[in-house]
Enzyme design. Structure first.
Site, short mmCIF file in Angstrom:
data_model
loop_
_atom_site.label_atom_id
_atom_site.label_comp_id
_atom_site.label_asym_id
_atom_site.label_seq_id
_atom_site.Cartn_x
_atom_site.Cartn_y
_atom_site.Cartn_z
N HIS A 42 33.80 46.05 41.42
CA HIS A 42 33.43 47.39 41.86
C HIS A 42 32.32 47.95 40.98
CE1 HIS A 42 37.47 48.11 44.12
NE2 HIS A 42 36.56 47.53 44.87
N CYS A 97 41.06 37.34 39.23
CA CYS A 97 41.30 37.49 37.79
C CYS A 97 42.62 36.80 37.42
CB CYS A 97 41.38 38.97 37.44
SG CYS A 97 42.02 39.31 35.80
N HIS A 125 43.78 50.20 47.37
CA HIS A 125 42.98 49.34 46.49
C HIS A 125 43.17 47.88 46.89
CE1 HIS A 125 41.42 47.39 42.87
NE2 HIS A 125 40.85 48.55 42.56
N GLU A 127 43.28 45.16 45.18
CA GLU A 127 44.25 44.42 44.35
C GLU A 127 45.67 44.70 44.80
OE1 GLU A 127 46.30 44.51 39.99
OE2 GLU A 127 44.16 45.03 40.02
N CYS A 197 47.32 44.73 32.29
CA CYS A 197 46.66 43.78 31.39
C CYS A 197 46.29 44.43 30.06
CB CYS A 197 45.43 43.16 32.05
SG CYS A 197 43.99 44.23 32.12
N SER A 225 35.42 52.21 41.13
CA SER A 225 36.27 51.40 40.24
C SER A 225 37.46 52.21 39.76
CB SER A 225 35.44 50.91 39.05
OG SER A 225 36.29 50.44 38.02
N ASN A 227 39.78 51.48 37.45
CA ASN A 227 39.98 51.53 36.00
C ASN A 227 38.95 52.44 35.33
OD1 ASN A 227 37.92 49.77 34.24
ND2 ASN A 227 38.16 48.75 36.21
N SER A 269 34.15 46.69 34.77
CA SER A 269 33.15 46.03 35.64
C SER A 269 31.74 46.57 35.39
CB SER A 269 33.54 46.22 37.11
OG SER A 269 33.70 47.59 37.42
#
Length: 286
Positions: A42, A97, A125, A127, A197, A225, A227, A269
């Site tokens: 992203h 990932c 999202h 993911e 993570c 994005s 995050n 990213s």
């Protein structure tokens, strides 16, 4: 102006691996049609760069054609979509990932007996859509403590075994509080998967530490994005004026009037050159 730059900022391991894999494919297969299923990461500047190199971004598996080399994005994709992609294309490369892949497989194993999945994440999202596809039983998604509590009040999970997991880039402190409340409510029937993570935790902790020492914060990265947005939210929660920019050109000197020290961090990213450009422009401000 003094700039306090985070040491944990920019590409995480999963992003770096995905882009390296795509770069290798582009370099080693000249003349071949190369595509990604969904945005590889992203960040609009990175996507524009790959578009100039001829890499196509597919918006659905129905766009995939047999003669394409197709890369699965870093966020991963749902299991059924991957199966269809491999049916359509002879060359499929998986750039999911490793942390996301580990979370996918952990959810599959923990729910194999039919346990319900409670997932902390953003429902739309990519993911998250991939993660829930690995759940063998029912799944429910929530993006905040309040949303989780309201969901549990409406449909209590008492008497059933439940798995709690999170999108890999979610807030660790909020997840820990969700865990605490669910343990108090469900006891031994709750299985908790540690799927956030380390790179996310490091970035969030450092952003909080920097925000406590400065008068303003800048977060660099794609506005789509998750995050990156969470880093900005975390800084604002510390009571520090915060701006999120995709490029140095979006910085407005008026936003930093009277600021002597500004913190700078970036999403997982965000390319290093963008962080460097943002830092340079901030330092040039009076």
């Amino acid at each position: 102006m003094n700039v306090v730059r985070a040491s944990h900022a920019g590409f995480c391991m999963g992003v770096a691996l995905a882009l390296h894999k795509l770069d290798t494919i582009v370099a080693s297969r000249p003349g071949e049609r190369v595509a990604t299923l969904g945005e590889i990461i992203h960040n609009p500047q990175v996507l524009e760069d790959y578009a100039r190199k001829g890499v196509q971004c597919l918006h659905s598996v129905g766009e995939a054609e047999a003669d394409m080399s197709v890369l699965i994005r870093a966020h991963g994709i749902p299991r059924d979509v991957e199966a269809e992609l491999r049916r359509r294309c002879a060359r499929v490369e998986d750039a999911t990932c490793p942390r996301v892949k580990k979370a996918q497989l952990a959810i599959a194993e923990a729910t194999a007996s039919g346990r319900e999945l409670l997932l902390y994440g953003e429902a739309q999202h990519p993911e998250v859509r991939g993660l829930i596809s690995y759940a063998a039983g029912e799944s429910r998604i929530f993006s905040s403590l309040a949303e989780m509590e309201a969901m549990l009040e409406k449909t209590p999970p008492e008497g059933r075994s439940v798995v709690l997991a999170a999108q890999t880039t979610q807030d660790r402190q909020i997840f820990d509080e969700m865990n605490r409340r669910l343990v108090a409510r469900l006891g031994a029937s709750l299985v908790v998967l540690d799927t956030i993570c380390d790179a996310t935790r490091e970035r969030q902790e450092e952003a909080g530490e920097i925000a406590a020492r400065v008068q303003a914060m800048v977060v660099a990265g794609g506005k789509s994005s998750g995050n990156t947005r969470r880093l900005a939210e975390l800084a604002r929660m510390r009571g520090v004026p915060t701006v999120l920019v995709e490029t140095a050109g979006e910085l407005n000197e008026a936003d930093f009037a009277g600021v002597r020290a500004v913190g700078l961090t970036a999403g997982a990213s965000t390319p290093r050159y963008i962080i460097d450009e943002v830092e340079k422009k901030l330092r040039a401000m009076a």
